[in-house]
Design an enzyme around this catalytic site. Structure first.
Site, short mmCIF file in Angstrom:
data_model
loop_
_atom_site.label_atom_id
_atom_site.label_comp_id
_atom_site.label_asym_id
_atom_site.label_seq_id
_atom_site.Cartn_x
_atom_site.Cartn_y
_atom_site.Cartn_z
N HIS A 1 57.90 9.00 -35.31
CA HIS A 1 57.00 10.16 -35.35
C HIS A 1 57.89 11.40 -35.42
CE1 HIS A 1 52.65 11.47 -34.32
NE2 HIS A 1 53.30 12.56 -34.65
N GLU B 1 52.71 9.73 -40.79
CA GLU B 1 52.55 10.83 -41.74
C GLU B 1 53.80 11.15 -42.56
OE1 GLU B 1 50.79 14.29 -39.93
OE2 GLU B 1 48.90 13.27 -39.59
N GLU C 1 44.58 9.04 -35.78
CA GLU C 1 44.53 10.40 -35.21
C GLU C 1 43.28 11.10 -35.70
OE1 GLU C 1 47.87 13.12 -35.68
OE2 GLU C 1 49.29 11.48 -35.37
N ARG D 1 48.30 4.86 -28.20
CA ARG D 1 49.27 4.99 -29.28
C ARG D 1 50.32 6.02 -28.85
NH1 ARG D 1 49.03 8.52 -34.67
NH2 ARG D 1 51.14 7.95 -35.29
N ASN E 1 45.00 9.21 -40.42
CA ASN E 1 44.91 10.42 -39.60
C ASN E 1 44.03 11.41 -40.35
OD1 ASN E 1 46.85 9.12 -38.08
ND2 ASN E 1 48.44 10.67 -38.37
N TYR F 1 41.99 15.20 -40.05
CA TYR F 1 41.68 16.44 -39.34
C TYR F 1 40.63 17.28 -40.05
CZ TYR F 1 45.31 15.38 -36.01
OH TYR F 1 46.03 14.76 -35.03
C1 BGC Z 1 50.67 14.89 -36.29
C2 BGC Z 1 50.67 15.25 -34.83
C3 BGC Z 1 50.18 16.67 -34.64
C4 BGC Z 1 48.75 16.75 -35.14
C5 BGC Z 1 48.10 18.12 -35.00
C6 BGC Z 1 49.45 15.37 -37.03
O1 BGC Z 1 49.85 15.87 -38.24
O2 BGC Z 1 50.87 13.52 -36.46
O3 BGC Z 1 51.96 15.09 -34.34
O4 BGC Z 1 50.28 17.12 -33.33
O5 BGC Z 1 48.72 16.42 -36.50
O6 BGC Z 1 48.76 19.07 -35.77
#
Ligand code: BGC
Length: 461
Positions: free
Chosen positions: A128, A173, A368, A84, A295, A297
């Site tokens: 992006h 995002e 992501e 990607r 995505n 985290y």
């Molecule tokens: C974004 C990336 C970024 C990653 C880590 C995401 O919000 O799409 O571009 O590097 O998080 O912060």
């Protein structure tokens, strides 16, 4: 779906599951003014003194524009099934509208050919975050016209690449662009409009919907979007904390997903704040998607507005005028960024999406997921990825239809306002020389991909 667990290693994912890695143009390409590329809002923003924490400006990226063959070779040696990357809008249409830059399109043509030659599926994201500067200066996503210009650009890219690109992402995002770029002013374009930033949300959604139609008309298929999701936890049971958490949940999770998947804003009050013929736009925005990218985290702990000292934990300044504040989640390991490591959050979030949307939820793809840790011996990244893959598998075992997993990121890269300080890569980049060195996590991920492939190979005889 029956997914047998394998003792001592990762459980088996279904045949055809895509194993990939992600990157984006502004964070990697460099070559900021090369071969006719126009400036983006991020080029301008990162050049403002004091905006990027380590004083860098992203103009070199990781040198990907010149070194893409080396990075594709790394993907091939990894055994990745897909890559990607993003297409830089100002590299293809330097003015944002008007003449196309043939050299810009040629670059993505070469990249796609190189990926295909190695049997790696190219998965481009069309936006992006690097808006062509002339469009940003004309209001960027606050301006409805930007949505139409985006659809034109999408059509141009598909016209050139759709014969070889089987899977597309429109926008990455839109929530972060709205919140960090237009509401808080911490990312490009640096506007601090608080709730007046909401038109930027609507226009990105409209741009997505118009681009879906434009892509299909230009012969592209299998179209998705990459949306950030975070399970939101209330800081306490108090009414103020619950109010703050619910509002944050709505803004970060449902303000984008609901229009895309149900054709309605999550709340009448939000719909009333959006510009233009909102009902007609929602028909365009909710055009059926082939798949939905997530995505993930970490979860977010949210309460009533908090003192600045607490909010600065999130890495961003949250002005007191906002009716919520982000708190530090205690009791978990944290990455170098200070983000809590909560693998179960991925499963919870996916199950929550299914609960909310039921049959309206298209097949998913994790577009992501990753972590920032320094060092080439990065055992903590391995633990992170292992935990999140197990959590993903648990969600799939509960019936979630997930087609692939893209870790963020293939290489270390320019991490927006953090500059080069936060390292998310499977591959280390030595910035003075741009030398690439695979980290321990790269070798681990390669073994994961190989083991998953071997599982599906018929036994000899
Ligand atoms: C974004 C990336 C970024 C990653 C880590 C995401 O919000 O799409 O571009 O590097 O998080 O912060």
């Amino acid at each position: 779906m029956t997914l047998p667990p394998l003792p001592g290693s990762l459980p088996a994912f279904p045949p055809g599951f895509l194993w990939g890695a992600s990157a984006s143009a502004f964070q990697t390409e460099g070559a900021a003014g090369t071969d006719g590329k126009g400036p983006s809002g991020w080029d301008e923003f990162a050049g403002r003194p004091g905006r990027i924490k380590d004083g860098s400006d992203g103009s070199l990226g990781t040198g990907f524009y010149d070194r893409y063959r080396e990075d594709v070779a790394l993907l091939a040696a990894l055994g990745a099934g897909a890559f990607r990357f993003s297409v830089s809008w100002p590299r293809v249409v330097p003015g944002g509208t008007g003449p196309v830059n043939p050299a810009g399109l040629d670059f993505y043509d070469r990249l796609v050919d190189e990926l295909c030659a190695h049997g790696i599926t190219p998965v481009p994201t069309l936006y992006h975050w690097d808006t062509p500067l002339p469009l940003e200066q004309a209001g960027g996503w606050l301006n409805r016209d930007t949505a139409h210009r985006f659809a034109e650009y999408a059509s141009t890219v598909a016209g050139r690449l759709a014969d070889r690109v089987p899977m597309w992402i429109t926008i990455n995002e839109p929530a972060e662009v709205t919140l960090l770029g237009y509401a808080l002013g911490e990312h490009a374009p640096g506007r601090k409009l608080l709730f007046d930033a909401l038109p930027a949300a609507h226009h990105q959604l409209l741009a997505h919907g118009l681009a879906v139609a434009a892509l299909r008309a230009a012969g592209a298929a299998d179209i998705g979007i990459a949306v950030s999701h975070t399970p939101v936890l209330a800081a306490s049971d108090s009414e103020q904390d619950r109010f703050g958490a619910e509002l944050y949940d709505t803004i970060s999770n449902w303000l984008f997903a609901d229009p895309l998947l149900t054709g309605a804003y999550p709340d009448e009050n939000f719909a009333a704040l959006m510009p233009g013929p909102v009902a007609d736009d929602l028909d365009i925005i909710s055009a059926p998607l082939d798949w939905y990218g997530v995505n993930y985290y970490n979860p977010t702990l949210v309460g009533a507005p908090a003192p600045q000292a607490l909010d600065s934990f999130s890495g961003f300044e949250m002005p007191g005028e906002l009716p919520f504040g982000i708190r530090k989640i205690e009791g978990y390991e944290t990455t170098d960024f200070g983000w809590p490591v909560v693998p179960d959050g991925l499963r919870d979030m996916l199950v929550g999406l299914k609960r909310r949307y039921g049959d309206r939820l298209p097949p998913l793809c994790i577009t992501e997921n990753g972590c920032s840790y320094d060092g080439i011996e990065d055992a903590r990244r391995i633990t992170f990825l292992d935990g999140h893959l197990r959590s993903l598998h648990a969600a799939m075992a509960e019936g979630l239809d997930v087609r692939g997993y893209f870790t963020w990121s293939l290489t270390d890269n320019f991490e927006w306002i953090e500059g080069y300080a936060q390292r998310f890569g499977l591959v280390h980049v030595d910035y003075p020389t741009m030398r690439r060195t695979p980290k321990d996590s790269y070798h681990w991920y390669r073994e994961v991909i190989r083991a998953q492939r071997d599982l599906r190979r018929p036994l000899p005889g």
